[in-house]
Design a protein around this motif. Structure first.
Motif, PDB file in Angstrom:
ATOM      1  N   ARG A 152       0.825  -1.211   0.000  1.00  0.00           N
ATOM      2  CA  ARG A 152       0.000   0.000   0.000  1.00  0.00           C
ATOM      3  C   ARG A 152       0.862   1.265   0.000  1.00  0.00           C
ATOM      4  O   ARG A 152       0.418   2.327  -0.438  1.00  0.00           O
ATOM      5  CB  ARG A 152      -0.926   0.016   1.218  1.00  0.00           C
ATOM      6  N   VAL A 153       2.076   1.151   0.535  1.00  0.00           N
ATOM      7  CA  VAL A 153       2.979   2.296   0.628  1.00  0.00           C
ATOM      8  C   VAL A 153       4.242   1.987  -0.162  1.00  0.00           C
ATOM      9  O   VAL A 153       4.911   0.979   0.085  1.00  0.00           O
ATOM     10  CB  VAL A 153       3.344   2.607   2.097  1.00  0.00           C
ATOM     11  N   ARG A 154       4.555   2.873  -1.116  1.00  0.00           N
ATOM     12  CA  ARG A 154       5.832   2.795  -1.827  1.00  0.00           C
ATOM     13  C   ARG A 154       6.811   3.734  -1.139  1.00  0.00           C
ATOM     14  O   ARG A 154       6.481   4.885  -0.863  1.00  0.00           O
ATOM     15  CB  ARG A 154       5.656   3.192  -3.293  1.00  0.00           C
ATOM     16  N   LEU A 155       8.009   3.232  -0.880  1.00  0.00           N
ATOM     17  CA  LEU A 155       8.979   4.010  -0.113  1.00  0.00           C
ATOM     18  C   LEU A 155      10.334   3.988  -0.804  1.00  0.00           C
ATOM     19  O   LEU A 155      10.984   2.949  -0.898  1.00  0.00           O
ATOM     20  CB  LEU A 155       9.108   3.440   1.300  1.00  0.00           C
ATOM     21  N   VAL A 156      10.736   5.146  -1.304  1.00  0.00           N
ATOM     22  CA  VAL A 156      12.087   5.296  -1.832  1.00  0.00           C
ATOM     23  C   VAL A 156      13.002   5.606  -0.653  1.00  0.00           C
ATOM     24  O   VAL A 156      12.748   6.535   0.117  1.00  0.00           O
ATOM     25  CB  VAL A 156      12.150   6.438  -2.869  1.00  0.00           C
ATOM     26  N   LEU A 186       3.530   8.047   6.176  1.00  0.00           N
ATOM     27  CA  LEU A 186       2.835   7.528   5.004  1.00  0.00           C
ATOM     28  C   LEU A 186       2.060   6.257   5.316  1.00  0.00           C
ATOM     29  O   LEU A 186       1.008   6.011   4.717  1.00  0.00           O
ATOM     30  CB  LEU A 186       3.827   7.313   3.874  1.00  0.00           C
ATOM     31  N   CYS A 187       2.548   5.456   6.268  1.00  0.00           N
ATOM     32  CA  CYS A 187       1.757   4.310   6.715  1.00  0.00           C
ATOM     33  C   CYS A 187       0.488   4.786   7.425  1.00  0.00           C
ATOM     34  O   CYS A 187      -0.595   4.206   7.247  1.00  0.00           O
ATOM     35  CB  CYS A 187       2.584   3.430   7.647  1.00  0.00           C
ATOM     36  N   LEU A 188       0.613   5.832   8.218  1.00  0.00           N
ATOM     37  CA  LEU A 188      -0.566   6.391   8.884  1.00  0.00           C
ATOM     38  C   LEU A 188      -1.547   6.949   7.864  1.00  0.00           C
ATOM     39  O   LEU A 188      -2.762   6.730   7.957  1.00  0.00           O
ATOM     40  CB  LEU A 188      -0.138   7.471   9.869  1.00  0.00           C
ATOM     41  N   LEU A 225       4.570  10.285  -4.323  1.00  0.00           N
ATOM     42  CA  LEU A 225       4.159   8.971  -4.807  1.00  0.00           C
ATOM     43  C   LEU A 225       2.836   8.536  -4.184  1.00  0.00           C
ATOM     44  O   LEU A 225       2.001   7.907  -4.836  1.00  0.00           O
ATOM     45  CB  LEU A 225       5.229   7.928  -4.472  1.00  0.00           C
ATOM     46  N   ALA A 226       2.658   8.881  -2.899  1.00  0.00           N
ATOM     47  CA  ALA A 226       1.461   8.462  -2.179  1.00  0.00           C
ATOM     48  C   ALA A 226       0.287   9.408  -2.377  1.00  0.00           C
ATOM     49  O   ALA A 226      -0.851   9.063  -2.035  1.00  0.00           O
ATOM     50  CB  ALA A 226       1.774   8.353  -0.682  1.00  0.00           C
TER      51      ALA A 226
END
Length: 272
Positions: free
Chosen positions: A32-36, A75-77, A105-106
């Motif tokens: 659900r979360v893309r993280l660079v 971003l998870c929140l 991105l989010a």
């Protein structure tokens, strides 16, 4: 870990002054979360995901993340609770730049303030000027006098205090909270005494959740602590959270948090 160039992020990263060869594209919360994040240096793992899951935020509220890093916790929140207004404070320029990329991105309403956690407001237009409903933080775990600093500057900034101690870090968060607002922190268990000292007085209704990797009889390595500004309810020591069971597989509760974006309640069960 995914090669960045396959996702056409080169130009976005370049605008933030980031070399695409130094970062990877990773995923949290069941993709659900893309993280660079940087390949070398601090890399988000379980702690920021558990931290975000423990914040009792509701849509439309304001949330402050102290020590934002690349934005994993915020971003998870945001993925779990829509419509939040998020502000993140991060003094490390590279991490702050990644947080901006990840927020884009989010599509998250995350404003990144590149400054020290304890820095004064720059004026009425400062994103931190209005009080927040919730503050969350995953601060450096190690005191500088006790630490053997990692050589990588990103890991050093994430793991070792530099100029602001845990008590001042907590005070900065409480200062920005509304009365009754929640303050949530994840920290090494051996620093619990300092957390409680800093919270007691300005805050109450303190909930302490010990976190164990497995149920092997050893002391907890982590704690998640939550308090409410201005409250006077007594402290609650919650039953431990065990991350993994047989075969080192996630327990059902933890799997729901890490892969299905479930909330992690710090409410105590009713007394019998």
């Amino acid at each position: 870990m995914t090669v960045i160039t396959a996702f056409g992020l080169d130009e976005t990263l370049a605008r933030q002054g980031i070399d695409p060869a130094t970062v990877s594209l990773d995923h949290l919360l069941g993709r659900r979360v893309r993280l660079v994040q940087f390949i070398d240096g601090y890399r988000a793992a379980v702690d920021p995901v558990l931290l975000a899951a423990a914040v009792p935020a509701e849509p439309g509220q304001r949330v402050l993340d102290l020590g934002l890093g690349a934005g994993a916790a915020s971003l998870c929140l945001a993925a779990r609770v829509p419509g939040l207004a998020l502000v993140g404070v991060e003094r490390h320029g590279g991490a702050a730049a990644l947080a901006r990329v990840n927020a884009g991105l989010a599509g998250a309403a995350l404003t990144v303030v590149e400054t020290d956690v304890g820095a004064r407001l720059s004026g009425a237009e400062d994103p931190r000027a209005q009080p927040f409903d919730h503050v969350l933080t995953n601060p450096p775990f190690l005191e500088d006098i006790r630490a053997a600093p990692p050589p990588d500057p990103g890991r050093r900034a994430a793991h070792v205090e530099d100029g602001i101690g845990l008590d001042a870090w907590i005070a900065a968060g409480l200062k920005r909270l509304k009365p009754g607002g929640s303050f949530t922190i994840v920290m090494r268990a051996d620093r619990l005494a300092g957390i409680l000292t800093a919270l007691t007085g300005p805050a109450g209704d303190i909930r302490v959740l010990p976190v164990h990797t497995v149920d092997d009889g050893r002391p907890a390595k982590r704690v998640i602590v939550q308090a409410r500004k201005g409250r006077r309810a007594p402290l609650t020591l919650l039953a431990p959270l065990v991350l993994a069971g047989e075969g080192r597989n996630w327990t059902p509760t933890v799997r729901a948090v890490l892969e299905e974006a479930a909330a992690l309640s710090l409410d105590a069960p009713p007394r019998r």
